[in-house]
Design a protein around this motif. Structure first.
Motif, short mmCIF file in Angstrom:
data_model
loop_
_atom_site.label_atom_id
_atom_site.label_comp_id
_atom_site.label_asym_id
_atom_site.label_seq_id
_atom_site.Cartn_x
_atom_site.Cartn_y
_atom_site.Cartn_z
N GLY A 98 0.79 -1.22 0.00
CA GLY A 98 0.00 0.00 0.00
C GLY A 98 0.82 1.28 0.00
N LYS A 99 2.15 1.17 0.07
CA LYS A 99 3.02 2.36 0.13
C LYS A 99 3.76 2.63 -1.18
CE LYS A 99 2.29 3.46 4.39
NZ LYS A 99 1.69 4.69 4.81
N GLY A 100 3.69 1.75 -2.13
CA GLY A 100 4.38 1.98 -3.40
C GLY A 100 3.89 0.99 -4.43
N THR A 101 3.94 1.39 -5.68
CA THR A 101 3.46 0.50 -6.75
C THR A 101 4.59 -0.25 -7.44
OG1 THR A 101 3.62 2.23 -8.42
CG2 THR A 101 1.52 2.03 -7.23
N GLY A 102 5.82 0.20 -7.26
CA GLY A 102 6.93 -0.45 -7.94
C GLY A 102 6.96 -0.17 -9.43
N GLN A 103 6.35 0.92 -9.84
CA GLN A 103 6.31 1.24 -11.27
C GLN A 103 7.23 2.41 -11.64
OE1 GLN A 103 2.38 1.29 -13.08
NE2 GLN A 103 1.60 0.35 -11.22
N GLY A 104 7.65 3.21 -10.67
CA GLY A 104 8.39 4.44 -10.96
C GLY A 104 9.67 4.23 -11.74
N LEU A 105 10.60 3.44 -11.21
CA LEU A 105 11.88 3.25 -11.90
C LEU A 105 11.72 2.46 -13.18
CD1 LEU A 105 14.32 2.68 -8.92
CD2 LEU A 105 14.21 4.64 -10.44
N ASN A 106 10.74 1.56 -13.24
CA ASN A 106 10.49 0.84 -14.48
C ASN A 106 10.01 1.79 -15.57
OD1 ASN A 106 8.08 -0.72 -16.14
ND2 ASN A 106 10.01 -1.84 -16.00
N LEU A 107 9.14 2.73 -15.22
CA LEU A 107 8.67 3.72 -16.20
C LEU A 107 9.80 4.62 -16.67
CD1 LEU A 107 5.24 4.73 -14.63
CD2 LEU A 107 5.61 3.50 -16.77
N VAL A 108 10.63 5.07 -15.73
CA VAL A 108 11.78 5.90 -16.11
C VAL A 108 12.69 5.13 -17.06
CG1 VAL A 108 13.89 6.99 -15.24
CG2 VAL A 108 11.72 7.31 -14.04
N HIS A 109 12.98 3.88 -16.74
CA HIS A 109 13.85 3.05 -17.59
C HIS A 109 13.25 2.91 -18.99
CE1 HIS A 109 15.64 -0.66 -19.19
NE2 HIS A 109 16.71 -0.27 -18.50
N THR A 110 11.97 2.63 -19.07
CA THR A 110 11.31 2.48 -20.36
C THR A 110 11.39 3.76 -21.19
OG1 THR A 110 9.79 0.81 -19.50
CG2 THR A 110 9.09 1.98 -21.50
N ILE A 111 11.11 4.89 -20.57
CA ILE A 111 11.14 6.16 -21.29
C ILE A 111 12.54 6.51 -21.75
CG2 ILE A 111 10.82 8.66 -21.02
CD1 ILE A 111 8.41 7.90 -19.13
N VAL A 112 13.51 6.40 -20.85
CA VAL A 112 14.89 6.79 -21.17
C VAL A 112 15.50 5.85 -22.20
CG1 VAL A 112 17.23 6.95 -20.23
CG2 VAL A 112 15.32 7.97 -18.99
N VAL A 113 15.39 4.54 -22.00
CA VAL A 113 16.09 3.57 -22.84
C VAL A 113 15.33 3.27 -24.13
CG1 VAL A 113 16.97 1.20 -22.94
CG2 VAL A 113 17.25 2.56 -20.85
N LYS A 114 14.06 2.92 -24.01
CA LYS A 114 13.32 2.48 -25.21
C LYS A 114 12.83 3.63 -26.07
CE LYS A 114 12.05 -1.91 -23.23
NZ LYS A 114 11.01 -2.82 -22.80
N HIS A 115 12.39 4.72 -25.44
CA HIS A 115 11.81 5.82 -26.22
C HIS A 115 12.83 6.88 -26.65
CE1 HIS A 115 7.78 4.29 -25.73
NE2 HIS A 115 7.97 4.19 -24.43
N HIS A 116 13.87 7.08 -25.83
CA HIS A 116 14.85 8.12 -26.14
C HIS A 116 16.23 7.57 -26.47
CE1 HIS A 116 12.14 11.38 -25.26
NE2 HIS A 116 11.79 10.79 -24.14
N HIS A 117 16.37 6.25 -26.48
CA HIS A 117 17.64 5.57 -26.84
C HIS A 117 18.80 6.02 -25.96
CE1 HIS A 117 15.35 4.06 -30.19
NE2 HIS A 117 15.01 5.31 -30.48
N GLY A 118 18.48 6.27 -24.69
CA GLY A 118 19.49 6.67 -23.72
C GLY A 118 19.86 5.52 -22.82
N ALA A 119 20.36 5.86 -21.66
CA ALA A 119 20.76 4.86 -20.68
C ALA A 119 20.51 5.41 -19.28
CB ALA A 119 22.24 4.53 -20.85
N ILE A 120 20.30 4.50 -18.34
CA ILE A 120 20.17 4.88 -16.94
C ILE A 120 20.95 3.88 -16.11
CG2 ILE A 120 17.98 3.65 -16.68
CD1 ILE A 120 17.22 5.83 -14.58
N ASP A 121 21.69 4.41 -15.16
CA ASP A 121 22.50 3.58 -14.28
C ASP A 121 22.53 4.26 -12.92
OD1 ASP A 121 24.07 1.48 -13.46
OD2 ASP A 121 25.84 2.08 -14.58
N PHE A 122 23.13 3.64 -11.94
CA PHE A 122 23.19 4.24 -10.61
C PHE A 122 24.42 3.78 -9.87
CE2 PHE A 122 21.04 0.22 -10.19
CZ PHE A 122 21.50 -0.31 -8.99
N SER A 123 24.80 4.57 -8.89
CA SER A 123 25.79 4.15 -7.91
C SER A 123 25.15 4.32 -6.55
CB SER A 123 27.08 4.97 -8.03
OG SER A 123 26.86 6.30 -7.67
N THR A 124 25.46 3.43 -5.64
CA THR A 124 24.81 3.45 -4.34
C THR A 124 25.78 2.99 -3.26
OG1 THR A 124 22.82 2.76 -3.13
CG2 THR A 124 23.85 1.11 -4.55
#
Length: 91
Positions: A45-71
């Motif tokens: 009930g606190k999150g849908t788990g869709q946020g980073l997946n949507l960002v990845h789809t938009i950046v990689v598939k629609h704009h031919h970019g890349a997303i990565d992270f350091s933690t």
């Protein structure tokens, strides 16, 4: 309290957007799953788990970019979004 940081830069091929925080970081056992649809570590009930997946789809598939992270646990996470400066024409 968690704070955030936003930086932009570029290289010869990409615009780079870095978004960081001083949160808890991402545990090793979750790193490979964070872009999966509906994956969340939040309680029900606190999150849908869709946020980073949507960002990845938009950046990689629609704009031919890349997303990565350091933690780092206990220090935070920074996401790096790379978007191409030039779009190649495709048939």
């Amino acid at each position: 309290m968690c704070s955030s940081d936003l930086r932009t830069s570029h290289d010869s091929q990409s615009a780079i957007i870095a978004v960081g925080d001083t949160g808890t970081g991402i545990a090793d056992e979750y790193k490979h799953r964070i872009f999966e649809p509906f994956f969340t570590t939040k309680e029900v009930g606190k999150g849908t788990g869709q946020g980073l997946n949507l960002v990845h789809t938009i950046v990689v598939k629609h704009h031919h970019g890349a997303i990565d992270f350091s933690t780092e646990l206990g220090r935070g996470t920074t996401f790096f979004v790379r978007l191409p400066l030039k779009v190649s024409s495709s048939p």
